[in-house]
Write an enzyme that holds these catalytic residues in place. Structure first.
Site, PDB file in Angstrom:
ATOM      1  N   CYS A  17       0.862  -1.191   0.000  1.00 50.60           N
ATOM      2  CA  CYS A  17       0.000   0.000   0.000  1.00 50.60           C
ATOM      3  C   CYS A  17       0.892   1.233   0.000  1.00 50.60           C
ATOM      4  O   CYS A  17       2.060   1.151  -0.397  1.00 50.60           O
ATOM      5  CB  CYS A  17      -0.977  -0.026   1.173  1.00 50.60           C
ATOM      6  SG  CYS A  17      -0.205  -0.020   2.801  1.00 50.60           S
ATOM      7  N   ARG A  23      -3.365  -0.732   5.343  1.00 51.78           N
ATOM      8  CA  ARG A  23      -3.936  -1.797   4.508  1.00 51.78           C
ATOM      9  C   ARG A  23      -3.016  -2.987   4.327  1.00 51.78           C
ATOM     10  O   ARG A  23      -3.441  -4.136   4.543  1.00 51.78           O
ATOM     11  CB  ARG A  23      -4.344  -1.212   3.143  1.00 51.78           C
ATOM     12  CG  ARG A  23      -5.506  -0.247   3.235  1.00 51.78           C
ATOM     13  CD  ARG A  23      -5.655   0.563   1.965  1.00 51.78           C
ATOM     14  NE  ARG A  23      -4.531   1.471   1.781  1.00 51.78           N
ATOM     15  CZ  ARG A  23      -4.352   2.246   0.723  1.00 51.78           C
ATOM     16  NH1 ARG A  23      -5.214   2.202  -0.274  1.00 51.78           N
ATOM     17  NH2 ARG A  23      -3.323   3.059   0.654  1.00 51.78           N
ATOM     18  N   ASP A 134      -8.340   3.773   1.111  1.00 47.87           N
ATOM     19  CA  ASP A 134      -7.365   4.227   2.104  1.00 47.87           C
ATOM     20  C   ASP A 134      -8.112   4.690   3.363  1.00 47.87           C
ATOM     21  O   ASP A 134      -8.886   5.647   3.302  1.00 47.87           O
ATOM     22  CB  ASP A 134      -6.579   5.389   1.479  1.00 47.87           C
ATOM     23  CG  ASP A 134      -5.526   5.951   2.404  1.00 47.87           C
ATOM     24  OD1 ASP A 134      -5.515   5.584   3.591  1.00 47.87           O
ATOM     25  OD2 ASP A 134      -4.716   6.770   1.930  1.00 47.87           O
TER      26      ASP A 134
HETATM   27  P1  4NP Z   1      -1.847   2.728   4.123  1.00 43.08           P
HETATM   28  O1  4NP Z   1      -2.517   4.096   4.694  1.00 43.08           O
HETATM   29  O2  4NP Z   1      -1.304   3.095   2.744  1.00 43.08           O
HETATM   30  O3  4NP Z   1      -2.987   1.796   4.042  1.00 43.08           O
HETATM   31  O4  4NP Z   1      -0.765   2.335   5.089  1.00 43.08           O
HETATM   32  C1  4NP Z   1      -1.862   5.316   4.715  1.00 43.08           C
HETATM   33  C2  4NP Z   1      -0.928   5.580   5.695  1.00 43.08           C
HETATM   34  C3  4NP Z   1      -0.313   6.814   5.749  1.00 43.08           C
HETATM   35  C4  4NP Z   1      -0.636   7.788   4.811  1.00 43.08           C
HETATM   36  C5  4NP Z   1      -1.576   7.522   3.837  1.00 43.08           C
HETATM   37  C6  4NP Z   1      -2.192   6.281   3.779  1.00 43.08           C
HETATM   38  N1  4NP Z   1      -0.027   9.074   4.880  1.00 43.08           N
HETATM   39  O5  4NP Z   1      -0.364   9.946   4.068  1.00 43.08           O
HETATM   40  O6  4NP Z   1       0.840   9.296   5.749  1.00 43.08           O
END
Ligand code: 4NP
Length: 169
Positions: A17, A23, A134
């Site tokens: 991800c 995720r 997300d």
């Molecule tokens: P992930 O979620 O991609 O599912 O781990 C996110 C975690 C952090 C961020 C965006 C999505 N961020 O912008 O820091």
């Protein structure tokens, strides 16, 4: 993604991800949980990574952990960045959304690994829904939805891969 899976040559999967804190750690934890429940540990190596460097070294988000723990799933990840060597290393690389997919493909400059890069939701009951949404900026229901989506896709994925295991399990 088709090949024979043996104990000598376990199948390596990397869930990917953006941050590697919501995720993909959830996908990794769920898939490992299902592998353990079926006694298939020697046949799989399961990992996760993020396309960004924002959260390197961090454990899974506390909401992701809470939702997973409610279902008896433990998340043990430590965030790391997906890199070009991972394209060689893994048999299957599963992007959580189309942005992750584009970023992974960008590392595959010569298009050598197209076959092994797929969208996680290809394995879900609604393959026309491409993205695992997300949940990072939203509430607990978003994290619960991510868990449910990933559980359904992971069961189907493992059903498919279990059929590639050679010999007695
Ligand atoms: P992930 O979620 O991609 O599912 O781990 C996110 C975690 C952090 C961020 C965006 C999505 N961020 O912008 O820091």
């Amino acid at each position: 993604m088709k090949r024979t899976i043996t104990k000598e040559n376990p199948y390596k999967i990397c869930f990917v991800c953006l941050g590697n804190i919501c995720r993909s750690p959830t996908a990794e934890g769920i898939f490992q949980h299902l592998v353990n429940k079926r006694g298939l540990q020697p046949y799989f190596f399961v990992d996760s990574a993020g396309t960004s460097a924002y959260h390197i070294g961090e454990p899974a988000n506390s909401k992701s952990q809470w939702v997973a723990n409610q279902q008896g799933v433990k998340l043990h990840s430590k965030a790391r960045r997906f890199n070009a060597a991972d394209l060689e290393e893994f048999d299957l690389i599963l992007a959580m959304d189309s942005e992750n997919y584009t970023n992974i493909k960008r590392l595959d400059r010569d298009g050598l690994f197209t076959e092994k890069i797929k969208m996680m939701r290809e394995f879900g009951p609604q393959p026309d829904e491409m993205d695992v949404p997300d949940p990072y900026y939203g509430g607990m229901d978003g994290f619960q939805n991510v868990f449910d989506v990933l559980m359904r896709s992971s069961v189907n994925l493992l059903d498919e891969l279990e059929g590639m295991i050679e010999g007695e399990v």
